[in-house]
Design an enzyme around this catalytic site. Structure first.
Site, PDB file in Angstrom:
ATOM      1  N   HIS A 167     -66.076  35.053 -61.239  1.00  0.00           N
ATOM      2  CA  HIS A 167     -65.813  35.937 -62.384  1.00  0.00           C
ATOM      3  C   HIS A 167     -65.896  35.206 -63.719  1.00  0.00           C
ATOM      4  O   HIS A 167     -65.697  35.812 -64.766  1.00  0.00           O
ATOM      5  CB  HIS A 167     -64.434  36.588 -62.239  1.00  0.00           C
ATOM      6  CG  HIS A 167     -64.378  37.571 -61.114  1.00  0.00           C
ATOM      7  ND1 HIS A 167     -64.406  38.919 -61.296  1.00  0.00           N
ATOM      8  CD2 HIS A 167     -64.344  37.380 -59.778  1.00  0.00           C
ATOM      9  CE1 HIS A 167     -64.367  39.532 -60.127  1.00  0.00           C
ATOM     10  NE2 HIS A 167     -64.325  38.612 -59.181  1.00  0.00           N
ATOM     11  N   ASP A 210     -67.047  33.592 -72.312  1.00  0.00           N
ATOM     12  CA  ASP A 210     -66.336  34.535 -71.446  1.00  0.00           C
ATOM     13  C   ASP A 210     -67.270  34.985 -70.329  1.00  0.00           C
ATOM     14  O   ASP A 210     -68.413  35.372 -70.609  1.00  0.00           O
ATOM     15  CB  ASP A 210     -65.907  35.762 -72.280  1.00  0.00           C
ATOM     16  CG  ASP A 210     -64.723  36.503 -71.667  1.00  0.00           C
ATOM     17  OD1 ASP A 210     -64.501  36.350 -70.448  1.00  0.00           O
ATOM     18  OD2 ASP A 210     -64.028  37.235 -72.412  1.00  0.00           O
TER      19      ASP A 210
HETATM   20  P1  ADP Z   1     -60.060  38.127 -68.598  1.00  0.00           P
HETATM   21  O1  ADP Z   1     -60.483  38.486 -67.233  1.00  0.00           O
HETATM   22  O2  ADP Z   1     -60.533  36.795 -69.031  1.00  0.00           O
HETATM   23  O3  ADP Z   1     -58.614  38.279 -68.828  1.00  0.00           O
HETATM   24  P2  ADP Z   1     -61.339  40.646 -69.374  1.00  0.00           P
HETATM   25  O4  ADP Z   1     -61.552  41.223 -70.730  1.00  0.00           O
HETATM   26  O5  ADP Z   1     -62.533  40.656 -68.502  1.00  0.00           O
HETATM   27  O6  ADP Z   1     -60.775  39.169 -69.596  1.00  0.00           O
HETATM   28  O7  ADP Z   1     -60.223  41.442 -68.611  1.00  0.00           O
HETATM   29  C1  ADP Z   1     -58.960  41.670 -69.133  1.00  0.00           C
HETATM   30  C2  ADP Z   1     -58.338  42.830 -68.389  1.00  0.00           C
HETATM   31  O8  ADP Z   1     -56.950  42.797 -68.585  1.00  0.00           O
HETATM   32  C3  ADP Z   1     -58.859  44.163 -68.847  1.00  0.00           C
HETATM   33  O9  ADP Z   1     -59.175  44.964 -67.751  1.00  0.00           O
HETATM   34  C4  ADP Z   1     -57.701  44.737 -69.647  1.00  0.00           C
HETATM   35  O10 ADP Z   1     -57.583  46.129 -69.523  1.00  0.00           O
HETATM   36  C5  ADP Z   1     -56.494  44.068 -69.054  1.00  0.00           C
HETATM   37  N1  ADP Z   1     -55.492  43.866 -70.105  1.00  0.00           N
HETATM   38  C6  ADP Z   1     -55.707  43.202 -71.236  1.00  0.00           C
HETATM   39  N2  ADP Z   1     -54.617  43.236 -71.999  1.00  0.00           N
HETATM   40  C7  ADP Z   1     -53.714  43.925 -71.339  1.00  0.00           C
HETATM   41  C8  ADP Z   1     -52.374  44.271 -71.629  1.00  0.00           C
HETATM   42  N3  ADP Z   1     -51.765  43.917 -72.721  1.00  0.00           N
HETATM   43  N4  ADP Z   1     -51.735  44.969 -70.719  1.00  0.00           N
HETATM   44  C9  ADP Z   1     -52.342  45.320 -69.594  1.00  0.00           C
HETATM   45  N5  ADP Z   1     -53.582  45.025 -69.277  1.00  0.00           N
HETATM   46  C10 ADP Z   1     -54.269  44.326 -70.144  1.00  0.00           C
HETATM   47  C1  G6P Z   2     -59.730  35.706 -65.416  1.00  0.00           C
HETATM   48  C2  G6P Z   2     -60.041  35.071 -64.087  1.00  0.00           C
HETATM   49  C3  G6P Z   2     -59.205  35.693 -62.978  1.00  0.00           C
HETATM   50  C4  G6P Z   2     -57.748  35.628 -63.353  1.00  0.00           C
HETATM   51  C5  G6P Z   2     -57.526  36.276 -64.719  1.00  0.00           C
HETATM   52  C6  G6P Z   2     -56.094  36.186 -65.164  1.00  0.00           C
HETATM   53  O1  G6P Z   2     -60.136  37.027 -65.362  1.00  0.00           O
HETATM   54  O2  G6P Z   2     -61.415  35.213 -63.802  1.00  0.00           O
HETATM   55  O3  G6P Z   2     -59.405  35.017 -61.755  1.00  0.00           O
HETATM   56  O4  G6P Z   2     -56.964  36.289 -62.383  1.00  0.00           O
HETATM   57  O5  G6P Z   2     -58.360  35.637 -65.667  1.00  0.00           O
HETATM   58  O6  G6P Z   2     -55.636  34.864 -65.117  1.00  0.00           O
HETATM   59  P1  G6P Z   2     -54.424  34.408 -64.193  1.00  0.00           P
HETATM   60  O7  G6P Z   2     -54.429  32.923 -64.288  1.00  0.00           O
HETATM   61  O8  G6P Z   2     -53.225  35.060 -64.774  1.00  0.00           O
HETATM   62  O9  G6P Z   2     -54.673  34.888 -62.799  1.00  0.00           O
END
Ligand code: ADP
Ligand code: G6P
Length: 734
Positions: free
Chosen positions: A166, A382
């Site tokens: 991912h 990202d």
């Molecule tokens: P990453 O996987 O690096 O965190 P992404 O943008 O791909 O970045 O995914 C973030 C996910 O987390 C999204 O699906 C978003 O809806 C969720 N998310 C982000 N901020 C919040 C929040 N404050 N509360 C709940 N869910 C959140």
């Molecule tokens: C990214 C990574 C995921 C991970 C998420 C949140 O989306 O690709 O594997 O679960 O970040 O990070 P955390 O360390 O809280 O699992």
């Protein structure tokens, strides 16, 4: 019945125990939020960590925890505090995460972290092995579990294993700095299918495999000794309907039914109707470029003071990995930056930045997506960035502007957004200005296109594409499986040979009887080979054919005096018993004038490659080019040629580091079958190393012994490793 077993570090829920009460919160992060919808639909199982440490979990509550998870079709892997430290906070988030996001200077190469990573990966693998049957499909996720595929494959060679990364896979130059780079690749290569978000990550991975493991990679397949692994890009989508419908529902709320956040945002809009709200949502992570975004916002306001009191930036930063020092430092930096900027620029009526450092419930996320005018997402790097997609999905009236970093995987699919380089403040300021002033009509036009794509390529589509490719990969392998030649098989060959009354042998030359050479003219036969061929050629009741794609001039020089039978240029020419070559097939060659300049332009642009001109075909050789670059060019050339050719008379053969354009009605299969039809043979043997030989393997009768030199994936019945082994096999016939 076969199940899909998802395995990731994070489960879709995080468990908490407060005063002896168990509660569950949805996990944040792209992996968990995206896969949740896929998992919900199926009959599968999701194995992962609950977020609790072993020490925090009273033994008496185990049953309750298992029960709660089972209701969600989940099962837990228990990790103790030490394991979480070394594996999760350590190797995963202090070594791999920074390295794969190009933060080389943050990456720590600690042996203890690595040891913990191996131990915990084994724990996850064991959890799979305990429950999975050979019918199940195992889908391993993300950088925390890169060793799991191999650990499972080792114990269950027949298991179907997919792996999806991912996050970005970095370029070879970055990846090679990791001390355990080969072990990591070995771990991943346990999978049957490896998926990445973008083609760039895919090709970075393939390049590392080629350079560090020296494995043969052809297009997007990796050839191992006994299997073929497929690598592909599958850009992850979102649960479009969920976000779109939630946005629609939230728009219907009015008065007191609105959420507190909605009320606050509505009040703000009412008080300052001309103010634009800019939203940025990320986990608090240095890869997201939050600090740089805040500085760019300050730069924008100073450069364009007329926008003071006219815009507000809402930053929602979700707490993440707070035990890792870099994240603590970042938190401090962001707190200070926002404090300073708000202190310096605020007026009585206006604070430029609203800052939330917390995880918000889903409904509030929707409030922000729908009530703000602009989403400003500027990751420095990202893997995908789902927030960008979620924002667009929530714009039910198609208003709103997305400003997105071109360093996010999602930028590849979101061309209609305002794409920016997050390091370029000038460009960011211009994009903000453009977004603030973008006419509604243009906003709608852009979002309409984005929405159409997001609705179609949703997360379900993504998972289906991956699953279909994984299943195909398995089926494909079954079709192509060949047996490795061992001593027992060798004995069978020589017994059949000896018992036969009339024998027919087809031997390919390059890569089969002789190894490759930088200059094809220098790959001439050695004495040992001449002796071997002489002996075979002189046997009673045996027709030996050298069958090759080579030109007739070279073979005349090398073999005509020996009087071996020869078929060259894939079946255009034939020579028997030392007679000059004659045409075996009538072929047209007018097309060559048109294709030659295309190949020449590729030679000009690809150092080390050259054209081999034969009577009825043209071959572009790229063995001496940089391996990565050569493959890339070969893919391009293939695309160009296929679009140019467009009829059935000419075809492109993808050989071993050579691409050959030739008349379609000529191939080794057709030629060998013609020879087979000439007499009553009861022993037929064909051996060769590349795709051009596959025609023989496919077209010769079922009773023929067909042997591929190289990987298992072939239409031949058997395979051997290399030219040395080929000679061993042939010696058994003497
Ligand atoms: P990453 O996987 O690096 O965190 P992404 O943008 O791909 O970045 O995914 C973030 C996910 O987390 C999204 O699906 C978003 O809806 C969720 N998310 C982000 N901020 C919040 C929040 N404050 N509360 C709940 N869910 C959140
Ligand atoms: C990214 C990574 C995921 C991970 C998420 C949140 O989306 O690709 O594997 O679960 O970040 O990070 P955390 O360390 O809280 O699992």
């Amino acid at each position: 019945m076969s199940r899909t077993i998802i395995i990731s570090n994070r489960l879709p829920v995080q468990l908490k125990i407060n005063n002896g009460n168990l509660s569950a919160e949805p996990s944040v992060g792209g992996l968990a939020t995206g896969l949740k919808s896929v998992h919900r639909e199926g009959n599968g199982l999701w194995i992962g960590w609950t977020g609790l440490t072993e020490e925090d979990t009273p033994k008496a509550m185990e049953g309750e925890i298992d029960q709660a998870l089972a209701e969600l079709n989940c099962a837990k892997v228990v990790l103790n505090a030490e394991e979480i430290d070394g594996f999760y906070f350590g190797f995963s988030n202090r070594t791999v995460w920074p390295l794969f996001h190009y933060f080389l200077e943050y990456s720590e190469f600690e042996l203890d972290f690595w040891e913990a990573y191996k131990r915990v990966n084994q724990k996850f693998a064991d959890a799979i092995l305990e429950v999975a049957t050979d019918d199940d499909i195992i889908w391993v996720h993300d950088y925390q579990l890169m060793l799991v595929p191999q650990m499972v494959k080792e114990k269950r060679p027949n298991a179907t294993i997919g792996f999806f990364l991912h996050i970005p896979f970095p370029s070879f130059e970055i990846f090679r700095t990791m001390p355990w780079r080969e072990e990591v690749l070995d771990g991943l290569l346990g999978a049957d299918l490896l998926g990445f978000h973008t083609y760039d990550y895919e090709r970075h991975f393939l390049s590392s495999v080629r350079r560090l493991k020296g494995l043969e990679v052809s297009f997007n397949e990796i050839y191992l000794e006994n299997r073929v692994i497929k690598v592909d890009s599958f850009p992850m989508g979102i649960d479009y309907k969920k976000f779109h419908n939630a946005a629609k529902d939230s728009a219907t709320l009015s008065g007191k039914d609105r959420t507190d956040l909605q009320i606050k945002l509505d009040e703000h809009k009412k008080a300052a109707p001309n103010t634009k709200l800019i939203i940025s949502i990320d986990r608090l992570d240095y890869s997201k470029g939050i600090a740089a975004r805040i500085k760019a916002f300050e730069y924008f306001l100073i450069k364009n003071p007329e926008y003071k009191e006219k815009v507000r930036l809402i930053i929602l930063a979700v707490p993440s990995r707070s035990n890792v020092p870099q994240y603590q430092l970042l938190k401090k930096e962001i707190d200070e930056l926002i404090g300073r900027i708000n202190g310096e620029l605020s007026t009585v009526n206006w604070t430029p930045i609203w800052y939330f450092y917390r995880s918000l419930p889903f409904e509030n996320l929707i409030d922000l997506y729908t009530k703000c005018d602009i989403a400003w997402l500027t990751p420095l790097r990202d893997g995908m960035n789902l927030v960008a997609k979620e924002f667009v999905a929530c714009r039910t009236d198609q208003s709103g502007v997305l400003i997105l970093s071109e360093m996010a995987g999602s930028a590849y699919e979101m061309n209609e957004a305002l794409l920016i380089n997050p390091n370029n403040f000038e460009e960011q300021a211009a994009a903000l200005k453009e977004a603030i002033n973008m006419p509604l009509e243009e906003q709608k036009n852009r979002n309409k296109l984005l929405q159409q794509r997001l609705e179609r390529y949703n997360v379900e589509f993504w998972a289906n594409e991956f699953m279909t490719a994984l299943k195909d990969q398995q089926n494909d392998e079954n079709v192509y499986v060949s047996q490795k030649v061992n001593d027992t098989i060798l004995n069978e060959f020589s017994n059949a040979y000896k018992a036969a009354n009339k024998r027919l042998l087809f031997l390919d030359y390059d890569g089969t009887l002789a190894g490759f050479h930088k200059d094809p003219q220098k790959a001439s036969p050695d004495e040992e080979l001449y002796e071997l061929l002489d002996q075979l050629h002189n046997q009673e009741n045996t027709e030996l054919f050298l069958i090759s794609g080579r030109d007739k001039e070279t073979f005349t020089k090398w073999f005509l005096p020996k009087k071996y039978n020869m078929i060259v240029e894939h079946g255009v020419w034939i020579s028997r018993n030392g007679e000059p070559f004659k045409l075996l097939e009538q072929v047209k060659g007018e097309w060559m004038e048109k294709i030659r300049p295309v190949l020449e332009s590729f030679v000009d642009r690809t150092p080390g490659s050259f054209i081999e001109e034969k009577n009825y075909s043209l071959a572009w050789h790229y063995r001496n080019t940089d391996p990565d670059f050569g493959e890339k060019r070969a893919t391009q050339l293939n695309t160009v040629l296929t679009s140019l050719i467009g009829n059935d008379d000419i075809s492109v053969l993808n050989g071993n580091k050579v691409m050959e354009v030739k008349s379609s009605n000529v191939n080794k299969g057709r030629a060998s079958v013609r020879m087979y039809g000439e007499a009553d043979y009861d022993f037929v043997f064909a051996i060769g190393d590349d795709w051009t030989d596959e025609f023989m393997f496919q077209e010769l009768p079922d009773s023929a012994i067909t042997v591929k030199v190289g990987p298992k994936k072939t239409h031949a019945k058997y395979h051997v490793e290399g030219t040395k082994k080929v000679r061993e096999v042939l010696k058994r016939f003497i």
